[in-house]
Design a protein around this motif. Structure first.
Motif, PDB file in Angstrom:
ATOM      1  N   LEU A  57      -3.058   1.243  10.783  1.00 43.96           N
ATOM      2  CA  LEU A  57      -2.132   1.982  11.485  1.00 43.96           C
ATOM      3  C   LEU A  57      -1.484   3.124  10.595  1.00 43.96           C
ATOM      4  N   GLY A  58      -1.897   2.949   9.466  1.00 44.48           N
ATOM      5  CA  GLY A  58      -1.566   3.908   8.303  1.00 44.48           C
ATOM      6  C   GLY A  58      -2.107   5.094   8.557  1.00 44.48           C
ATOM      7  N   PHE A  59      -3.580   5.314   9.380  1.00 43.73           N
ATOM      8  CA  PHE A  59      -4.142   6.448   9.605  1.00 43.73           C
ATOM      9  C   PHE A  59      -3.111   7.433  10.499  1.00 43.73           C
ATOM     10  N   ILE A  63       3.964   5.432   6.902  1.00 39.66           N
ATOM     11  CA  ILE A  63       4.913   4.613   6.655  1.00 39.66           C
ATOM     12  C   ILE A  63       4.002   3.114   6.473  1.00 39.66           C
ATOM     13  N   PRO A  64       3.065   2.643   7.574  1.00 34.09           N
ATOM     14  CA  PRO A  64       2.433   1.341   7.317  1.00 34.09           C
ATOM     15  C   PRO A  64       1.734   1.030   6.042  1.00 34.09           C
ATOM     16  N   TRP A  65       1.268   2.397   5.542  1.00 33.47           N
ATOM     17  CA  TRP A  65       0.482   2.096   4.134  1.00 33.47           C
ATOM     18  C   TRP A  65       1.467   1.768   3.215  1.00 33.47           C
ATOM     19  N   ILE A  66       2.692   2.270   3.101  1.00 30.79           N
ATOM     20  CA  ILE A  66       3.462   1.849   1.879  1.00 30.79           C
ATOM     21  C   ILE A  66       4.196   0.694   2.231  1.00 30.79           C
ATOM     22  N   ILE A  67       4.192   0.129   3.565  1.00 31.93           N
ATOM     23  CA  ILE A  67       4.721  -1.298   3.896  1.00 31.93           C
ATOM     24  C   ILE A  67       3.624  -2.299   3.489  1.00 31.93           C
ATOM     25  N   ASN A  68       2.478  -1.960   3.419  1.00 32.92           N
ATOM     26  CA  ASN A  68       1.231  -2.868   3.024  1.00 32.92           C
ATOM     27  C   ASN A  68       1.410  -3.148   1.723  1.00 32.92           C
ATOM     28  N   VAL A  69       2.088  -2.866   0.870  1.00 32.62           N
ATOM     29  CA  VAL A  69       2.514  -3.306  -0.571  1.00 32.62           C
ATOM     30  C   VAL A  69       2.930  -4.572  -0.593  1.00 32.62           C
ATOM     31  N   PHE A  82      -7.017  -4.380   0.922  1.00 29.61           N
ATOM     32  CA  PHE A  82      -6.725  -3.365   1.774  1.00 29.61           C
ATOM     33  C   PHE A  82      -5.340  -3.158   1.256  1.00 29.61           C
ATOM     34  N   SER A  83      -4.621  -3.837   0.735  1.00 32.24           N
ATOM     35  CA  SER A  83      -3.260  -3.281   0.351  1.00 32.24           C
ATOM     36  C   SER A  83      -3.173  -2.248  -0.775  1.00 32.24           C
ATOM     37  N   ILE A  84      -4.168  -2.709  -1.729  1.00 30.87           N
ATOM     38  CA  ILE A  84      -4.466  -1.479  -2.835  1.00 30.87           C
ATOM     39  C   ILE A  84      -4.771  -0.316  -2.065  1.00 30.87           C
ATOM     40  N   ALA A  85      -5.973  -0.358  -1.071  1.00 30.36           N
ATOM     41  CA  ALA A  85      -6.498   0.780  -0.557  1.00 30.36           C
ATOM     42  C   ALA A  85      -5.370   1.623   0.246  1.00 30.36           C
ATOM     43  N   SER A  86      -4.612   0.874   0.738  1.00 31.58           N
ATOM     44  CA  SER A  86      -3.380   1.394   1.502  1.00 31.58           C
ATOM     45  C   SER A  86      -2.404   2.225   0.486  1.00 31.58           C
ATOM     46  N   VAL A  87      -2.253   1.683  -0.627  1.00 27.00           N
ATOM     47  CA  VAL A  87      -1.037   2.421  -1.444  1.00 27.00           C
ATOM     48  C   VAL A  87      -1.887   3.651  -2.232  1.00 27.00           C
ATOM     49  N   VAL A  88      -3.302   3.528  -2.407  1.00 31.38           N
ATOM     50  CA  VAL A  88      -3.893   4.645  -2.931  1.00 31.38           C
ATOM     51  C   VAL A  88      -3.832   5.964  -1.844  1.00 31.38           C
ATOM     52  N   LEU A  89      -4.297   5.517  -0.505  1.00 34.46           N
ATOM     53  CA  LEU A  89      -4.303   6.539   0.566  1.00 34.46           C
ATOM     54  C   LEU A  89      -2.812   7.121   0.839  1.00 34.46           C
ATOM     55  N   PHE A  90      -1.753   6.181   0.682  1.00 32.06           N
ATOM     56  CA  PHE A  90      -0.502   6.697   0.697  1.00 32.06           C
ATOM     57  C   PHE A  90      -0.290   7.705  -0.278  1.00 32.06           C
ATOM     58  N   SER A  91      -0.579   7.599  -1.515  1.00 32.28           N
ATOM     59  CA  SER A  91      -0.243   8.282  -2.798  1.00 32.28           C
ATOM     60  C   SER A  91      -1.065   9.638  -2.435  1.00 32.28           C
TER      61      SER A  91
END
Length: 119
Positions: A57-59, A63-69, A82-91
């Motif tokens: 959903l982060g794509f 917001i979902p990428w930062i929620i995945n923290v 997946f959580s770390i990848a989400s935070v990296v992609l969010f940044s």
């Protein structure tokens, strides 16, 4: 049939006759197979599912990428990955957005200033 014929595998029927010693004990095998008992951990399964859904959903939304923290300290490696990848992609996404906003502000102000000078 003589003993020499048997030892040389020569018999009248053309068939192989194996030689066995009477004192030889052949090993017997028993099936002691016991399947592994796999205990499903529903909490970890939910964490993985949640982490994958938020990652995908982060794509669409950031917001979902930062929620995945919330899964970053998970015991499950896949959920944590997946959580770390989400935070990296969010940044990275935020950094790219900030760069584009600065670029467009600079572009708009320079166009506005050049338009003023033409008058």
């Amino acid at each position: 049939m003589t003993l020499d014929d048997i030892e040389n595998n020569n018999n009248d029927h053309g068939q192989f006759m194996p030689m066995y010693d009477e004192g030889v004990n052949f090993p017997s095998y028993s099936n002691n197979f016991q399947p592994l008992k796999i205990e499903k951990n529903d909490k970890e399964d939910r964490q993985v599912t949640c982490s994958i859904v938020l990652f995908v959903l982060g794509f669409l939304l950031l917001i979902p990428w930062i929620i995945n923290v919330i899964n970053i300290k998970s015991k499950n490696k896949m959920a944590r990955g997946f959580s770390i990848a989400s935070v990296v992609l969010f940044s990275l996404s935020i950094a790219i957005i900030v760069i584009f906003v600065i670029f467009f502000i600079f572009l708009i102000t320079s166009l506005h200033n050049s338009h003023r000078e033409d008058r």
